[in-house]
Design a protein around this motif. Structure first.
Motif, mmCIF file in Angstrom:
data_model
loop_
_atom_site.group_PDB
_atom_site.id
_atom_site.type_symbol
_atom_site.label_atom_id
_atom_site.label_comp_id
_atom_site.label_asym_id
_atom_site.label_seq_id
_atom_site.Cartn_x
_atom_site.Cartn_y
_atom_site.Cartn_z
ATOM 1 N N THR A 136 0.828 -1.207 0.000
ATOM 2 C CA THR A 136 0.000 0.000 0.000
ATOM 3 C C THR A 136 0.863 1.258 0.000
ATOM 4 N N VAL A 137 1.949 1.248 0.753
ATOM 5 C CA VAL A 137 2.866 2.392 0.757
ATOM 6 C C VAL A 137 3.467 2.591 -0.632
ATOM 7 N N GLY A 138 3.890 1.506 -1.266
ATOM 8 C CA GLY A 138 4.434 1.622 -2.620
ATOM 9 C C GLY A 138 3.410 2.136 -3.611
ATOM 10 N N TRP A 139 2.155 1.698 -3.477
ATOM 11 C CA TRP A 139 1.112 2.171 -4.394
ATOM 12 C C TRP A 139 0.873 3.667 -4.223
ATOM 13 N N LEU A 140 0.852 4.139 -2.969
ATOM 14 C CA LEU A 140 0.657 5.564 -2.732
ATOM 15 C C LEU A 140 1.839 6.386 -3.239
ATOM 16 N N LYS A 141 3.050 5.891 -3.085
ATOM 17 C CA LYS A 141 4.220 6.618 -3.576
ATOM 18 C C LYS A 141 4.211 6.699 -5.095
ATOM 19 N N ARG A 142 3.760 5.655 -5.766
ATOM 20 C CA ARG A 142 3.676 5.702 -7.227
ATOM 21 C C ARG A 142 2.605 6.684 -7.698
ATOM 22 N N ARG A 143 1.662 6.990 -6.838
ATOM 23 C CA ARG A 143 0.633 7.976 -7.180
ATOM 24 C C ARG A 143 1.058 9.398 -6.830
ATOM 25 N N GLY A 144 2.294 9.597 -6.410
ATOM 26 C CA GLY A 144 2.804 10.914 -6.127
ATOM 27 C C GLY A 144 2.705 11.364 -4.692
ATOM 28 N N VAL A 145 2.287 10.491 -3.780
ATOM 29 C CA VAL A 145 2.192 10.856 -2.364
ATOM 30 C C VAL A 145 3.596 10.790 -1.753
ATOM 31 N N PRO A 146 4.016 11.777 -0.975
ATOM 32 C CA PRO A 146 5.332 11.711 -0.332
ATOM 33 C C PRO A 146 5.455 10.495 0.592
ATOM 34 N N ARG A 147 6.718 10.108 0.820
ATOM 35 C CA ARG A 147 6.950 8.895 1.587
ATOM 36 C C ARG A 147 6.392 9.002 3.004
ATOM 37 N N GLY A 148 6.641 10.098 3.680
ATOM 38 C CA GLY A 148 6.161 10.243 5.044
ATOM 39 C C GLY A 148 4.653 10.197 5.140
ATOM 40 N N LEU A 149 3.973 10.918 4.222
ATOM 41 C CA LEU A 149 2.518 10.926 4.246
ATOM 42 C C LEU A 149 1.945 9.554 3.894
ATOM 43 N N ALA A 150 2.561 8.879 2.915
ATOM 44 C CA ALA A 150 2.100 7.539 2.546
ATOM 45 C C ALA A 150 2.277 6.563 3.704
ATOM 46 N N THR A 151 3.409 6.675 4.407
ATOM 47 C CA THR A 151 3.631 5.806 5.560
ATOM 48 C C THR A 151 2.627 6.080 6.658
ATOM 49 N N PHE A 248 5.472 0.421 17.031
ATOM 50 C CA PHE A 248 6.639 1.293 16.863
ATOM 51 C C PHE A 248 7.573 0.745 15.777
ATOM 52 N N SER A 249 7.812 -0.568 15.812
ATOM 53 C CA SER A 249 8.704 -1.174 14.810
ATOM 54 C C SER A 249 8.101 -1.108 13.420
ATOM 55 N N THR A 250 6.792 -1.314 13.325
ATOM 56 C CA THR A 250 6.136 -1.267 12.015
ATOM 57 C C THR A 250 6.246 0.116 11.383
ATOM 58 N N LEU A 251 6.080 1.141 12.185
ATOM 59 C CA LEU A 251 6.165 2.501 11.671
ATOM 60 C C LEU A 251 7.526 2.773 11.032
ATOM 61 N N PHE A 252 8.600 2.386 11.714
ATOM 62 C CA PHE A 252 9.933 2.661 11.178
ATOM 63 C C PHE A 252 10.308 1.706 10.051
ATOM 64 N N LEU A 253 9.798 0.481 10.072
ATOM 65 C CA LEU A 253 10.062 -0.422 8.961
ATOM 66 C C LEU A 253 9.364 0.061 7.694
ATOM 67 N N LEU A 254 8.165 0.627 7.827
ATOM 68 C CA LEU A 254 7.476 1.168 6.656
ATOM 69 C C LEU A 254 8.188 2.392 6.095
ATOM 70 N N TYR A 255 8.751 3.200 6.983
ATOM 71 C CA TYR A 255 9.356 4.453 6.530
ATOM 72 C C TYR A 255 10.811 4.280 6.100
ATOM 73 N N ASP A 256 11.585 3.560 6.895
ATOM 74 C CA ASP A 256 13.031 3.457 6.655
ATOM 75 C C ASP A 256 13.477 2.031 6.349
ATOM 76 N N GLY A 257 12.595 1.196 5.825
ATOM 77 C CA GLY A 257 12.963 -0.196 5.565
ATOM 78 C C GLY A 257 14.159 -0.365 4.648
ATOM 79 N N PRO A 258 14.198 0.297 3.471
ATOM 80 C CA PRO A 258 15.361 0.129 2.585
ATOM 81 C C PRO A 258 16.666 0.613 3.201
ATOM 82 N N ARG A 259 16.638 1.736 3.927
ATOM 83 C CA ARG A 259 17.875 2.229 4.541
ATOM 84 C C ARG A 259 18.331 1.325 5.680
ATOM 85 N N ILE A 260 17.405 0.743 6.417
ATOM 86 C CA ILE A 260 17.787 -0.223 7.466
ATOM 87 C C ILE A 260 18.448 -1.441 6.832
ATOM 88 N N TRP A 261 17.931 -1.889 5.688
ATOM 89 C CA TRP A 261 18.521 -3.040 5.015
ATOM 90 C C TRP A 261 19.927 -2.717 4.487
#
Length: 457
Positions: A136-151, A248-261
């Motif tokens: 869902t986050v990826g779908w919103l980002k592809r529609r032009g929604v910023p990452r923070g707002l989509a998360t 708490f973990s879900t919030l940061f994994l949705l927002y910073d998942g690629p950078r954590i990896w």
């Protein structure tokens, strides 16, 4: 006496040769490695072999150095003790000590996990929820929604939906509790009457005896029930703590998942970083497919079984359908427990025929799930052998209870995907080393190209 002149002649010849070699060495005319000159004063005349040679004369050897170990000069080197051990025993010993090290490492890891079990289970739950909400986050980002707002939108909507489902179940149970108690008493009376008229030859005294024993057991175990209630309060506190950690973990994994990896990849040794970097996306795709497919299958089970309960006029059909949806995340065991709960409720609130019809509905839906829905929805990406499912669920429940049973199968599925990718990656590296080609060419040789997509209008 016939041998004495010959011995004297040989001794004289040897002395003459020794003197000539000393003179040549002093004069510097001795050739290196060349044949020794034969003295003219003592020509060597061929003679017939002695038919009876003297052992004392024939056993005069040249000087042979003695080995450092003190062994006699004629003895060879001592054999290697390792060579005396059979090859199979050596292989078993090499494998054995490595398995002991792995078992010790696994034991220490399990002790650490059991010490912080609440944190581990909360983080694993956050991973599962993130795998469900990340598309869902990826779908919103592809529609032009910023990452923070989509998360934020995905996080809030997801947990609001889960909270509403939990509140609805609790509300339905509390609203129907009085009516349910009356129906349970009526169902118990109907069950008692059915047992008395059944061909099992159950008498009323036997039924009353069982009821008295149950009442006595409840009365004598009041202290245990009270302590269990206190432990239940502690469990509720732990569950609330785990829910907060998971959110708490879900919030940061949705927002910073690629950078954590990417940060985790820096901790991997450079030699293995390329393989781990390729295995990570495969593991995440497998986990996402498993969670999404399990949610769809559980939703279909809950809807169809709930419709069957509604038409059979079973009380609390909607809460039972929600329980079936939640228990579907526990493979094998969850379906049995939720189906048995629905049958028991139908038995104690309605009658035996209704309970039998509920059992038929549950078994029919579960057969459709096992043979149609799971192979079609989950596909081959997360296919795990039934024996591996049973063993993993049993091991997970023994280690961490219900939470371990929930995360056991996705863990096995992810491990299977990672091992398969690393095996293919090793073959690709071997092919690249043999052919001396680039990684892209080796990958093209090792795996066929994917089919081209159909043309779009």
């Amino acid at each position: 006496m016939s041998r004495l002149p010959r011995w004297v002649d040989g001794l004289g010849t040897g002395l003459i040769r020794l003197a000539e070699r000393l003179d040549a060495r002093k004069a510097g005319t001795e050739p290196d490695g060349g044949p020794e000159p034969v003295p003219r004063s003592a020509p060597v005349r061929p003679s017939a072999p002695d038919p009876d040679p003297d052992p004392a004369i024939m056993s005069v050897p040249e000087h042979v150095p003695t080995p450092a170990g003190g062994a006699p000069a004629g003895a060879g080197p001592r054999p290697d003790p390792v060579a005396a051990v059979p090859w199979g025993v050596r292989v078993a010993a090499e494998v054995g000590w490595r398995l002991l090290i792995l078992a010790g490492t696994l034991w220490v890891l399990m002790r650490v996990i059991s010490a912080v079990r609440l944190v581990v289970l909360a983080f694993v739950a956050a991973l599962l929820i993130t795998a469900l909400l990340q598309p869902t986050v990826g779908w919103l980002k592809r529609r032009g929604v910023p990452r923070g707002l989509a998360t934020a939108m995905t996080f809030v909507s997801g947990f609001v939906v889960m909270g509403l489902v939990g509140w609805f179940v609790v509300w339905q149970v509390t609203e129907n509790l009085d009516d349910l108690s009356k129906q349970v008493q009526h169902g118990i009376s109907e069950l008692k009457r059915w047992l008395l008229n059944s061909p099992f030859h159950v008498t009323e005294d036997q039924i009353n005896n069982i009821a008295d024993k149950l009442s006595e057991a409840i009365g004598t175990n009041t202290k245990d029930i009270t302590s269990a209630g206190i432990e239940g309060v502690q469990v509720i506190l732990e569950v609330l703590t785990g829910i907060l950690l998971a959110m708490f973990s879900t919030l940061f994994l949705l927002y910073d998942g690629p950078r954590i990896w990417q940060w985790l990849l820096k901790l991997v040794p450079a030699a293995a970083r390329e393989g781990v970097a390729g295995a990570g996306p495969r593991a995440w795709a497998t986990l996402t497919a498993y969670v999404r497919g399990t949610v769809i299958v559980a939703l279909i089970d809950a809807v169809f079984i709930g419709i069957g309960l509604f038409f059979l006029d079973v009380p609390m059909a909607v809460p039972l359908a929600v329980f079936i949806f939640l228990f579907a995340f526990i493979p094998l065991v969850g379906a049995v427990v939720s189906g048995a709960l629905a049958v028991v409720v139908a038995l104690v609130t309605r009658d035996v025929f209704t309970a039998a019809m509920v059992l038929v509905v549950v078994l029919a839906v579960q057969q459709i799930e096992g043979h149609v829905l799971q192979p079609f929805i989950l596909g081959r990406a997360v296919r795990v052998h039934p024996l591996a499912v049973v063993l993993s669920v049993a091991a997970g429940s023994l280690v961490a209870g219900i939470g371990g049973a929930v995360v056991a199968v996705p863990l096995v599925a992810v491990t299977n995907a990672v091992v398969g990718y690393l095996r293919a990656y090793a073959k690709e590296n071997a092919a690249r080393a043999r052919l001396d080609v680039t990684p892209e060419e080796a990958a093209a040789v090792a795996t066929p190209p994917p089919p081209s997509p159909p043309p779009t209008a």
